[in-house]
Enzyme design. Structure first.
Site, PDB file in Angstrom:
ATOM      1  N   CYS A   2       0.853  -1.187   0.000  1.00  0.00           N
ATOM      2  CA  CYS A   2       0.000   0.000   0.000  1.00  0.00           C
ATOM      3  C   CYS A   2       0.889   1.237   0.000  1.00  0.00           C
ATOM      4  CB  CYS A   2      -0.939   0.149   1.201  1.00  0.00           C
ATOM      5  SG  CYS A   2      -2.133  -1.165   1.370  1.00  0.00           S
ATOM      6  N   ARG A  27       3.446  -0.120  -5.229  1.00  0.00           N
ATOM      7  CA  ARG A  27       3.201  -0.718  -3.915  1.00  0.00           C
ATOM      8  C   ARG A  27       1.829  -1.378  -3.823  1.00  0.00           C
ATOM      9  NH1 ARG A  27       6.700   0.997  -0.049  1.00  0.00           N
ATOM     10  NH2 ARG A  27       5.218   0.478   1.589  1.00  0.00           N
ATOM     11  N   TRP A  75      -3.087  -2.283  -1.559  1.00  0.00           N
ATOM     12  CA  TRP A  75      -2.735  -3.679  -1.841  1.00  0.00           C
ATOM     13  C   TRP A  75      -3.448  -4.454  -0.739  1.00  0.00           C
ATOM     14  CZ3 TRP A  75      -0.548  -6.694  -5.371  1.00  0.00           C
ATOM     15  CH2 TRP A  75       0.003  -7.919  -5.004  1.00  0.00           C
ATOM     16  N   ASN A 101      -1.063   1.847   5.932  1.00  0.00           N
ATOM     17  CA  ASN A 101      -0.320   0.780   5.276  1.00  0.00           C
ATOM     18  C   ASN A 101       0.182  -0.134   6.386  1.00  0.00           C
ATOM     19  OD1 ASN A 101       1.507  -0.823   3.852  1.00  0.00           O
ATOM     20  ND2 ASN A 101       3.122   0.719   3.988  1.00  0.00           N
ATOM     21  N   GLY A 102      -0.144  -1.428   6.297  1.00  0.00           N
ATOM     22  CA  GLY A 102       0.303  -2.368   7.331  1.00  0.00           C
ATOM     23  C   GLY A 102      -0.809  -3.339   7.669  1.00  0.00           C
ATOM     24  N   GLU A 495      15.326 -24.198  -9.454  1.00  0.00           N
ATOM     25  CA  GLU A 495      15.000 -22.769  -9.422  1.00  0.00           C
ATOM     26  C   GLU A 495      16.232 -21.924  -9.793  1.00  0.00           C
ATOM     27  OE1 GLU A 495      12.494 -21.056  -9.514  1.00  0.00           O
ATOM     28  OE2 GLU A 495      13.011 -19.080  -8.750  1.00  0.00           O
ATOM     29  N   LYS A 499      16.268 -19.359 -12.965  1.00  0.00           N
ATOM     30  CA  LYS A 499      16.579 -17.927 -12.831  1.00  0.00           C
ATOM     31  C   LYS A 499      17.649 -17.524 -13.848  1.00  0.00           C
ATOM     32  CE  LYS A 499      13.997 -16.533 -11.130  1.00  0.00           C
ATOM     33  NZ  LYS A 499      12.895 -17.264 -10.656  1.00  0.00           N
ATOM     34  N   GLU A 502      16.232 -17.586 -17.451  1.00  0.00           N
ATOM     35  CA  GLU A 502      15.248 -16.533 -17.711  1.00  0.00           C
ATOM     36  C   GLU A 502      15.890 -15.197 -18.047  1.00  0.00           C
ATOM     37  OE1 GLU A 502      11.266 -16.940 -15.065  1.00  0.00           O
ATOM     38  OE2 GLU A 502      13.105 -16.853 -13.904  1.00  0.00           O
ATOM     39  N   HIS A 518      23.941 -40.214 -14.495  1.00  0.00           N
ATOM     40  CA  HIS A 518      23.111 -40.876 -15.505  1.00  0.00           C
ATOM     41  C   HIS A 518      22.933 -40.000 -16.744  1.00  0.00           C
ATOM     42  CE1 HIS A 518      22.286 -44.056 -12.687  1.00  0.00           C
ATOM     43  NE2 HIS A 518      21.934 -43.150 -11.771  1.00  0.00           N
ATOM     44  N   LYS A 617       5.240 -11.565 -17.017  1.00  0.00           N
ATOM     45  CA  LYS A 617       5.069 -11.745 -15.569  1.00  0.00           C
ATOM     46  C   LYS A 617       3.852 -12.605 -15.285  1.00  0.00           C
ATOM     47  CE  LYS A 617       6.159 -10.887 -11.337  1.00  0.00           C
ATOM     48  NZ  LYS A 617       7.248 -11.787 -10.926  1.00  0.00           N
TER      49      LYS A 617
HETATM   50  C1  G6P Z   1       5.676 -16.881 -15.729  1.00  0.00           C
HETATM   51  C2  G6P Z   1       6.600 -16.015 -14.882  1.00  0.00           C
HETATM   52  C3  G6P Z   1       7.276 -16.867 -13.811  1.00  0.00           C
HETATM   53  C4  G6P Z   1       6.229 -17.555 -12.965  1.00  0.00           C
HETATM   54  C5  G6P Z   1       5.245 -18.360 -13.821  1.00  0.00           C
HETATM   55  C6  G6P Z   1       4.055 -18.817 -13.015  1.00  0.00           C
HETATM   56  O1  G6P Z   1       6.410 -17.798 -16.449  1.00  0.00           O
HETATM   57  O2  G6P Z   1       7.574 -15.419 -15.718  1.00  0.00           O
HETATM   58  O3  G6P Z   1       8.082 -16.038 -12.977  1.00  0.00           O
HETATM   59  O4  G6P Z   1       6.856 -18.407 -12.048  1.00  0.00           O
HETATM   60  O5  G6P Z   1       4.723 -17.556 -14.887  1.00  0.00           O
HETATM   61  O6  G6P Z   1       3.344 -17.674 -12.620  1.00  0.00           O
HETATM   62  P1  G6P Z   1       2.434 -17.586 -11.347  1.00  0.00           P
HETATM   63  O7  G6P Z   1       1.959 -16.163 -11.348  1.00  0.00           O
HETATM   64  O8  G6P Z   1       1.295 -18.546 -11.560  1.00  0.00           O
HETATM   65  O9  G6P Z   1       3.247 -17.936 -10.160  1.00  0.00           O
END
Ligand code: G6P
Length: 622
Positions: A2, A27, A75, A101-102, A495, A499, A502, A518, A617
């Site tokens: 927020c 925010r 938010w 906010n909080g 992960e 990263k 990506e 393997h 995103k």
């Molecule tokens: C896209 C984003 C990823 C995310 C995935 C799932 O590929 O670039 O960062 O992990 O979607 O998105 P979600 O909002 O469902 O976690």
């Protein structure tokens, strides 16, 4: 999250407030509102669901005049995102308006008490409790606004940054904070006899910087009084006078929006300690050593009687789901399956009404995850959502759930949402374990205790791995990376590899360490960087053997080790250190240097880390 803005001075407040809200939209942006006191002394409140632009549209015909005002972009935490739950909130008499906010953790208790004293509530928010409590203090003790705010806040448990208006005092603005940020901007002319006093309030300096660079960062449990004569008085909750610590801001606007970081991704990586404190706030209790996830407790029987849990997710959320599976199975002794939502939705999976499907999604909008939920529901399963975005499609489509509360994530590569999801899944596992009595009291309390330490341990990890930036430059030559981990750290390997892929566009594969022989071992030569997550835990010795196998083939070892470890460090080309913790919590620490490394490799390669090519995103298409 927020965002809060406030203004008191000679200028019209509305344009300053709206501009400030736009700057704070990062925010949160599910609803917005503004409140002014006009020349006649009337206090107005205008609120609208949606972004700040929707608010601007809705007030076009309204009286938005006045030289004092407060505003908010929301938010949502308590209560769905709609105009009623948006801020500012009026007190019952409509003399006061407040933005917040909080999270007020004891709002239910306070609300019940206030209702007994005749206060009626319009919204479902914790914030309305605050403004009503302040008014109650004014009425009960016949005090001024400042003292009423001070008294009210001594009854509040939780986090707050607030700004308050009282239409009977159009020359006074009050602000206060605890655990949520709040900055006061002091007008350039305030100390000039011919000047006009001005004060600004903001969740950060972005709404303030174009008017003044003189700011005071309010400290925890401080309350500020500002008036048109240029008086700024700050006390703490115990009414002890504090000397305002005036600072001169050096940053420009662009730097400020990213909190001084060059990219949102880096800001979000560094935000993790605080974001996770917000995630566990009100859910993990340090005093009672308990976990309270109301979404589970309200459906206690469903969780106790469940045959199994199926977690559906995509991308990074799928990786956190895998860690969740390991933990829930271990702690709650219930079978857990993890499914790619995109696969699950097109199979004909066996699902019964005794199954629980957990959908994990940062955005709450991923089309495949949404479709998986619909399939699960059509087969009678109970569906639980773990989302970050409040009021998102997945949050609305599920039977119950838990929000991450880590704040908006802007960088496309998910970082703080990942750690928020892992912690939330762990809290889910602990809650089910407690209900099913699958953990001893001692073990349960020890796990709660240790989880409470994790934000501090992430901070330690961030503070003690500063050389990542320098050494990441070395690996810009690499065409491939391998990431290895075992047990809880296998999903971290996945992960870490994701990263890097990506945002740097370097091919990377995550593998269970023992599976390396393997196949992937054939790729290892003197060019190949191999990232090994090797904490001094569970399968440590076996991972050390895997490292030797790579060394024998001249691979470059980048390891993540526990503080004090010398064995793995001795055979590594580069080493990241994390503090000691329990096996199940290592992913929350081990992922931090991997996030940083992918960021710095991508920067060294000149990539656009916040908006990498071809990615989005929120993936709302199949
Ligand atoms: C896209 C984003 C990823 C995310 C995935 C799932 O590929 O670039 O960062 O992990 O979607 O998105 P979600 O909002 O469902 O976690």
């Amino acid at each position: 999250m927020c965002g809060i803005v406030g203004y008191l001075g000679d200028q019209e407040a509305y344009p300053i407030l709206i501009k400030g809200l736009h700057r704070l939209e990062y925010r949160g942006y599910d609803s917005a509102g503004v409140s002014m006191i006009n020349a006649k002394g009337d206090l107005s409140v205008y609120k609208e669901k949606g972004k700040v632009s929707a608010l601007e549209e809705s007030v076009k015909e309204k009286d938005v005049t006045g030289t004092i005002g407060i505003a908010h972009t929301r938010w949502a935490t308590h209560g769905e995102p709609n105009a009623t739950n948006a801020h500012p909130h009026y007190s019952q008499s409509k003399n006061l308006a407040l933005v917040h906010n909080g999270i007020i953790e004891n709002y239910k208790v306070l609300r019940t008490q206030l209702e007994k004293h005749g206060k009626t509530f319009q919204s479902e928010t914790d914030t309305e409790v605050l403004v009503q409590l302040i008014e109650y203090m004014q009425e009960k003790h016949q005090t001024d606004l400042y003292t009423a705010v001070q008294r009210a806040l001594t009854h509040v448990i939780g986090a707050y940054a607030i700004a308050v208006l009282d239409q009977r005092h159009p020359d006074v603005l009050i602000a206060a904070r605890k655990s949520s940020p709040l900055i006061i901007g002091v007008g350039q002319n305030n100390n000039n006899a011919h000047g006009h006093a001005e004060f600004f309030v903001g969740s950060d300096a972005t709404p303030i910087i174009e008017y003044t660079n003189q700011v005071v960062y309010l400290k925890d449990e401080e309350i500020a009084y500002m008036d048109r004569d240029g008086n700024l008085r700050i006390t703490n909750l115990a009414n002890v006078e504090q000397t305002p610590d005036m600072q001169t801001l050096q940053m420009n606007l662009d730097e400020l929006e990213k909190g001084g970081f060059p990219h949102f991704m880096l800001k979000e990586i560094y935000e993790q300690p605080n974001a996770l404190r917000n995630c566990i706030r009100g859910r993990l209790s340090i005093d009672t050593k308990d976990v309270i996830l109301s979404g589970v407790l309200d459906n206690r029987r469903r969780f106790i009687d469940a045959n199994r849990i199926i977690i559906c997710a995509c991308g990074t959320s799928w990786h956190s789901a895998l860690i969740g599976k390991y933990f829930i199975e271990e702690a709650a002794q219930i079978p857990v399956e993890v499914e790619y939502a995109s696969e699950f939705r097109y199979r004909n999976p066996v699902i019964t009404s005794n199954d629980i499907v957990v959908a994990v999604s940062q955005s709450g909008e991923t089309a495949d995850t949404l479709a998986a939920i619909q399939l699960a529901k059509s087969k009678g399963a109970f569906v639980y959502g773990i989302c970050n975005v409040i009021g998102s499609s997945i949050a609305r489509a599920t039977d119950s759930g838990t929000y991450l509360h880590v704040g908006p994530e802007i960088g496309v590569a998910s970082t703080k949402a990942f750690t928020g999801q892992v912690i939330t899944l762990i809290m889910l596992g602990l809650t089910i374990a407690k209900e099913k009595k699958t953990l001893s009291k001692e073990m349960f309390e020890m796990l709660v205790d240790e989880l409470l330490q994790i934000p501090d341990k992430i901070q330690w990890t961030l503070d003690n791995n500063k050389d990542i930036e320098k050494f990441s430059q070395i690996f810009t030559y690499a065409k491939n990376f391998i990431y290895l981990g075992r047990g809880y750290n296998y999903p971290v390997a996945l992960e870490g590899a994701l990263k890097l892929k990506e945002i740097s566009y370097i091919h990377a594969e995550g593998y269970p360490a023992a599976e390396m022989k393997h196949g992937p071992i054939a790729l290892v030569d003197e060019e190949m960087p191999v990232v090994v997550i090797a904490p001094k835990k569970g399968m440590y010795e076996k991972v050390v053997s895997n490292i030797q196998e790579i060394k024998a083939r001249k691979g470059k070892i980048i390891s993540v080790v526990t503080e004090g470890d010398t064995t793995v460090k001795g055979v590594s080309d580069f080493c990241f250190t994390i503090p000691d913790t329990r096996d199940c919590y290592v992913p929350l620490l081990a992922v931090i240097p991997l996030q940083l490394m992918s960021y710095y490799v991508a920067i060294a390669k000149g990539r656009n880390v916040d908006q990498p090519r071809n990615l989005a995103k929120s993936v709302t298409v199949e």
